[in-house]
Design an enzyme around this catalytic site. Structure first.
Site, short mmCIF file in Angstrom:
data_model
loop_
_atom_site.label_atom_id
_atom_site.label_comp_id
_atom_site.label_asym_id
_atom_site.label_seq_id
_atom_site.Cartn_x
_atom_site.Cartn_y
_atom_site.Cartn_z
CG ASP A 8 -1.83 -1.18 1.31
OD1 ASP A 8 -1.38 -2.28 0.99
OD2 ASP A 8 -2.98 -1.02 1.73
CD GLU A 39 -7.25 1.30 0.28
OE1 GLU A 39 -8.44 1.43 -0.04
OE2 GLU A 39 -6.86 1.24 1.45
CG ASN A 40 -4.21 3.60 2.03
OD1 ASN A 40 -3.81 2.47 2.25
ND2 ASN A 40 -5.41 3.99 2.39
CG ASN A 67 -10.54 0.14 3.06
OD1 ASN A 67 -9.44 -0.23 2.67
ND2 ASN A 67 -10.68 0.91 4.12
CG HIS A 68 -9.61 4.33 2.11
ND1 HIS A 68 -10.67 4.80 2.85
CD2 HIS A 68 -8.69 3.88 3.02
CE1 HIS A 68 -10.41 4.66 4.14
NE2 HIS A 68 -9.22 4.10 4.27
CG HIS A 150 -7.32 -3.66 0.34
ND1 HIS A 150 -6.03 -3.19 0.22
CD2 HIS A 150 -7.97 -2.76 1.12
CE1 HIS A 150 -5.92 -2.05 0.88
NE2 HIS A 150 -7.08 -1.78 1.44
CG HIS A 175 -6.88 -3.23 4.79
ND1 HIS A 175 -7.34 -1.96 4.51
CD2 HIS A 175 -7.45 -3.58 5.96
CE1 HIS A 175 -8.16 -1.57 5.47
NE2 HIS A 175 -8.23 -2.53 6.38
#
Length: 257
Positions: A8, A39-40, A67-68, A150, A175
C-alpha cells in the site's frame, strides 16, 4: 518471469519512495511485471489523477485498490483505464473492473482485486464466491492469476489462500500496512502471503502521524488523520515464476528501510 507486488502506497511520501527505489529494483531483480496497491496514495484516502499519472509513468503495469477506492472523485476520470482495477466484489453495476488480463513476454497474466468483509464496513459481495466465479471464467484464457486480497483479518485471508490453492498463481494480502513473515507455497502450488506491507513513512501508525493516532485512541475524538513525515520504508514481494509451468518457484519479501 518475475512479478513484483508493492504494498500500500501511503501519500505523496509513499509515491516519492516508489519513484526513488522502483527503477533500481526492477533492474537489480530483473522484474518483468509490477503491481502496486495505491488506494492510500492521495493523502491516505483514495487516488487522484496526479497519483495515477505518476505511478503509470514509473513502469507500473497494474494499480489495485481497496476500501478507499472512492476516496477521491478524481478516480471517475480514469476508472476505465485498463491499468487500474477496483475490488471485484463490489455490487454489480459499479463502475470499473475487478480484474483485467495483461500480456507480458508472451504470457497472459490476470490480476484480480478483492475486498475483505471482516471488520470492513462496506457492502460487498462474498469475495470467496466472486473469486471462484472469475477464476472459472478465465482459467483457460490465461497463464497466471494473481489476487490482491485487500482485507483486515488474517482469519479471512488465510482461508482464501487455501480455498484457491492450485487454481491461481498467487494470493497476497494488502490493507494492514504491516508485512507478515508467512510467505509460502501452499500444498497445491499457489504462492501465499498474508500481507505484503506498505510503502510510506516509517515512524508512523500505518503511515499516519503518531500523535494524531494516539489522540484518537486516548480521547475518542475524531481527530483528522494526516500523513506522517520523515524517512520511508518500501514493502513488497517478488514472485519468481517458472516459465514452463507458470507456477511460483520462490517468494521473496522486500523490506527496504
Amino acid at each position: 518471469m518475475k512479478i513484483l507486488a508493492v504494498g500500500d502506497i501511503v501519500g505523496v511520501a509513499g509515491i516519492r519512495e516508489l519513484k526513488r527505489l522502483l527503477p533500481g529494483l526492477i533492474e537489480s531483480e530483473s522484474i518483468d511485471f509490477t503491481i502496486v496497491n495505491a488506494e492510500n496514495s492521495a493523502d491516505g484516502f483514495g487516488i487522484n489523477q496526479r497519483n495515477f499519472d505518476e505511478l503509470v509513468s514509473e513502469n507500473v503495469d497494474v494499480i489495485t485498490m481497496g476500501n478507499h477506492t472512492w476516496g477521491k472523485k478524481d478516480i471517475f476520470k480514469f476508472i476505465d483505464d485498463p491499468r487500474i482495477i477496483r475490488p471485484a466484489n463490489y455490487p454489480e453495476g459499479v463502475v470499473g473492473k475487478g480484474y483485467n488480463i495483461y500480456t507480458c513476454k508472451d504470457k497472459k497474466i490476470a490480476v484480480i482485486n478483492l475486498l475483505g468483509r471482516a471488520e470492513i464496513n462496506i457492502l460487498t459481495e462474498n469475495p470467496f464466491l466472486i473469486a471462484k466465479s472469475i477464476v472459472e471464467k478465465i482459467k483457460d484464457k490465461v497463464d497466471m492469476i494473481f489476487i490482491d486480497f485487500h482485507a483486515e483479518a488474517t482469519g479471512e485471508k488465510i482461508p482464501l489462500g487455501y480455498y484457491l490453492d492450485g487454481q491461481v498463481t498467487a494470493v497476497y494480502g494488502t490493507h494492514t500496512h504491516v508485512q507478515t513473515a508467512d510467505e509460502k507455497i501452499l500444498p497445491k502450488g499457489t504462492a501465499y502471503i498474508t500481507d505484503i506491507g506498505m510503502t510510506g513513512p516509517k515512524n508512523s501508525v500505518l503511515g499516519m502521524d503518531i500523535d494524531v493516532a494516539i489522540k484518537r485512541m486516548t480521547t475518542a475524538l475524531p481527530e483528522k488523520y494526516k500523513i506522517a513525515e520523515g524517512e520511508c520504508i518500501f514493502n513488497g514481494v517478488i514472485f519468481d515464476v517458472d516459465d514452463k509451468t507458470s507456477k511460483v518457484k520462490k517468494i521473496k519479501r522486500i523490506y527496504i528501510d
